[in-house]
Every structure is written in C-alpha cells, then in structure tokens.
Write a protein that holds these residues in place. Sequence first.
Motif, PDB file in Angstrom:
ATOM      1  N   ILE A  43       0.836  -1.204   0.000  1.00  0.00           N
ATOM      2  CA  ILE A  43       0.000   0.000   0.000  1.00  0.00           C
ATOM      3  C   ILE A  43       0.869   1.251   0.000  1.00  0.00           C
ATOM      4  N   SER A  64      -5.321   0.818  -2.406  1.00  0.00           N
ATOM      5  CA  SER A  64      -5.940  -0.081  -1.433  1.00  0.00           C
ATOM      6  C   SER A  64      -5.916  -1.524  -1.920  1.00  0.00           C
ATOM      7  N   HIS A 160      -8.115   8.427   6.426  1.00  0.00           N
ATOM      8  CA  HIS A 160      -6.664   8.262   6.308  1.00  0.00           C
ATOM      9  C   HIS A 160      -5.906   9.303   7.135  1.00  0.00           C
ATOM     10  N   TRP A 202     -12.458   1.889   3.656  1.00  0.00           N
ATOM     11  CA  TRP A 202     -11.016   1.706   3.839  1.00  0.00           C
ATOM     12  C   TRP A 202     -10.558   2.600   4.990  1.00  0.00           C
ATOM     13  N   ASP A 204      -7.233   3.485   6.905  1.00  0.00           N
ATOM     14  CA  ASP A 204      -5.801   3.313   6.646  1.00  0.00           C
ATOM     15  C   ASP A 204      -4.980   4.383   7.353  1.00  0.00           C
ATOM     16  N   HIS A 205      -3.908   3.957   8.016  1.00  0.00           N
ATOM     17  CA  HIS A 205      -2.892   4.845   8.605  1.00  0.00           C
ATOM     18  C   HIS A 205      -3.456   5.819   9.639  1.00  0.00           C
ATOM     19  N   THR A 226     -11.435  -2.930   4.430  1.00  0.00           N
ATOM     20  CA  THR A 226     -10.001  -3.143   4.663  1.00  0.00           C
ATOM     21  C   THR A 226      -9.538  -2.209   5.768  1.00  0.00           C
ATOM     22  N   SER A 228      -6.084  -1.190   7.507  1.00  0.00           N
ATOM     23  CA  SER A 228      -4.660  -1.350   7.194  1.00  0.00           C
ATOM     24  C   SER A 228      -3.814  -0.234   7.785  1.00  0.00           C
ATOM     25  N   ASN A 229      -2.597  -0.580   8.147  1.00  0.00           N
ATOM     26  CA  ASN A 229      -1.581   0.412   8.543  1.00  0.00           C
ATOM     27  C   ASN A 229      -1.960   1.280   9.736  1.00  0.00           C
ATOM     28  N   ASN A 230      -2.893   0.807  10.549  1.00  0.00           N
ATOM     29  CA  ASN A 230      -3.304   1.592  11.712  1.00  0.00           C
ATOM     30  C   ASN A 230      -2.494   1.198  12.945  1.00  0.00           C
ATOM     31  N   ASN A 260      -1.250  -3.764  10.393  1.00  0.00           N
ATOM     32  CA  ASN A 260      -1.537  -2.949  11.577  1.00  0.00           C
ATOM     33  C   ASN A 260      -0.588  -3.281  12.723  1.00  0.00           C
ATOM     34  N   SER A 380       3.134   2.362  10.786  1.00  0.00           N
ATOM     35  CA  SER A 380       1.715   2.291  11.122  1.00  0.00           C
ATOM     36  C   SER A 380       1.285   3.534  11.901  1.00  0.00           C
TER      37      SER A 380
END
Length: 391
Positions: A43, A64, A160, A202, A204-205, A226, A228-230, A260, A380
């Motif tokens: 990503i 994504s 995001h 989504w 994310d982050h 989804t 992600s990256n949290n 994550n 993350s």
Amino acid sequence: MVSKGTNYVLQHFLLAIVIVIFFTPKYCFAKKSKLLGLKMNVIDQCWRPNSEWRKYRQQLATCSVGYVGKMTNNIGKSLIHYKVIDSNDDPINPKPGTLRYGASVIQEKVWITFQKDMNIILLKPLLISSFTTIDGRGVEVHIANNACLMIFKATNIIIHSIKIHHCKAQTPGTVMGPNGKVTHLGQVDGDAIRLVTASKIWIDHNTLYNCEDGLLDVTRGSTDVTISNNWFREQDKVMLLGHDDGYVRDLNMKVTVVYNHFGPNCNQRMPRIRHGYAHVANNLYLGWMQYALGGSMGPSLKSEANLFIAPKIGSKEVTWRKTGLTNEDKWEFHSVRDAFENGASFAVTKGGRVPKPNYSKEQSFKVRDVKLVRSLTQSSGAFQCSRTSIC
C-alpha cells in the motif's frame, strides 16, 4: 586563441556545473532515497515514494488492497476538493469550512484535506456521507475528547491519517445525517469509528486509542472492509467484527486486517469476529492480556504471517472462542506461517480446510514473510509528514 588564464577559469566553471548536476540531486533526494530503501508494504509503496504526493493526493485511491478493492469510485472529474479551515463543530447547522460540512452536507464525491494542524471536538457523532475521503496527510489532526466517527448506511469511504482518541458515549439527539438532512440519532457507544450497514470502507494509517468502548466496530451487515496500517494502542476492547451473536446478516461480512500495529497495552479483540470471515495478515501484536484473536457463532478466520509477541504476564494463548454453542464444530481458526515469541501459542482448528480469502484480481496482494512484519508495520498510524514533502 584562448589564454591560459581564460582556460583555467573555463575549466573551473565546467567543474562547478558538473558538481551541480551530479551532487545536488543526490542532496535534494537524500531523504527520498532513504525512504525508497525501506521495506514498505504494498500500500505504502504505491504512493509514498512520490515526493510530490501533495499534488497527486488522489493517487491514494488506487493503492488499497483486500476486500475493499480499489477506491477509484472516490476520484474522477466530478470530484470536489474541500479544505477544512475551521475546527469548530455545529451538529445541526454545519458551517462551510468545518469538517462536518464537508463530510455530511456535501452529497457528491469529496476529498477532504486540512489547512493546518487541528484539534477537533465533535459535539455529536460525525455521520460520513458516501464517496467521501478524509485525508489528514501533511498536518496533525486530532478528533478527540467527545463524539467521534460513524459510517451509517454509506459506501466508498476512506479515512486516512487521523488521530482519534478519548471518544465518549453520546446520549440520543439530532445531528446532520449522511444525506445532508437533520436526523435523530440514538444512544451511541464511545467508539473511535463505528460502521453500521456500511460497505466498501477503507480505514488506513490512523492512530486510535483510549476510547470509552472500542476503537473500531464493523456491525449490522457491513462488509467489503479493509483495515490497514493503523496503530491501535492503550485500549481494552480494540476491534469488533459482527454486531451480536443473533445478527445473522453478518454471515456475509468480509474484512481484511493487514499491516496494523496492535499495542502496547491492548487487552482483547484484535479482532473479535462473529459469523463472517476475516483475513488477518502481516500484523504486529505487541502483547495482550486476555487474547488477540477471538469470536463466536462459528466465524472463519485465516491468520497469516502475523507476529505474535506474548506478554510477560497474562495469557500466552493468541485465540479465544466462546463456548457452549451448538455450532462449535463449524469454527475455522487457522494459523498459516505465523511467528510466535515469548511463549505465544495458537489453538488452531483441528482438521478441515484453511479458508481462503478468494480475492478478486483488484483485491489481491502478496502476503509477505513474517520476518518482514516489523518493517512492514514500522510506519503504522497517522503520518508525521515533513515540510520537505516526504511522508
């Protein structure tokens, strides 16, 4: 005829040009080169190496993976670019320039950014309209200390690079709805982000922590999500997938949980899943007290190439299953290529098949070797982007 003196000056002039050509780019892009040297996940690799990402923010929508697919419905010629310039909040009559006006009033595709660092105290939960992107890159945005975010009967939403924390339960009241009309909202628990009958979402982050109830709930038939990256930290109940044991619509729920960072000081539900299916891959688990992965009502969960680091005290077992159910034999909790440290263990389903995500082409991604998890998750959480354009 050129004199020796003139020739000497010309040589030094040419040398200076050579120095500028060969060394200045290396200096200017030193940080970019360092960034490119990182083992970024798929990503981040899609957009972070572009030093001009601020000019091309919408590139993010193509990055994504997992069940959310690509977020290209969030971009296009009709996209409205909206900048938040005012941190105040009016739940019923949002003013132009505030976050609620962009997220709830505008009913077309909207990409929301922020003029500067902000601490936003929402007086009531923020109901986000379909086809909305909230993009906090480049500044530091906190949504904290009262109501937080809700996605209710909406689709195609990106959240995001926001810090969401210290969210509090809310009593019933009126609020601007996701359709731009004032609506009545019942009692709301103190979650950072709650999905209710939502799809194609989504998350994310973001950095999420210290909320009264949980950090992220996916409920009441929500699917194609989804996460992600949290960075999830400092929380008892972290992530709930599935409304309750009796809500059978969640049988169709599909959620991807990838890249994550969980911890420190997370207790349980990373995630807890009911009925549906979750693909949990390449995440870092920095301890837990009760359990990391749990559920009820015969859910399916594929844990793939995650790093589970058990706490010094508390349960070493990664999983938890609610007992006393008639469908206990339908459990499908599988561990594939996971790694376990500090005595961590995983009680897998005995026999049977390992459930596959069955991703489409646009959803699919390569799950990396568990040895790379620390690198894949090292960025993350919400970004602290520098003034030199590098995130």
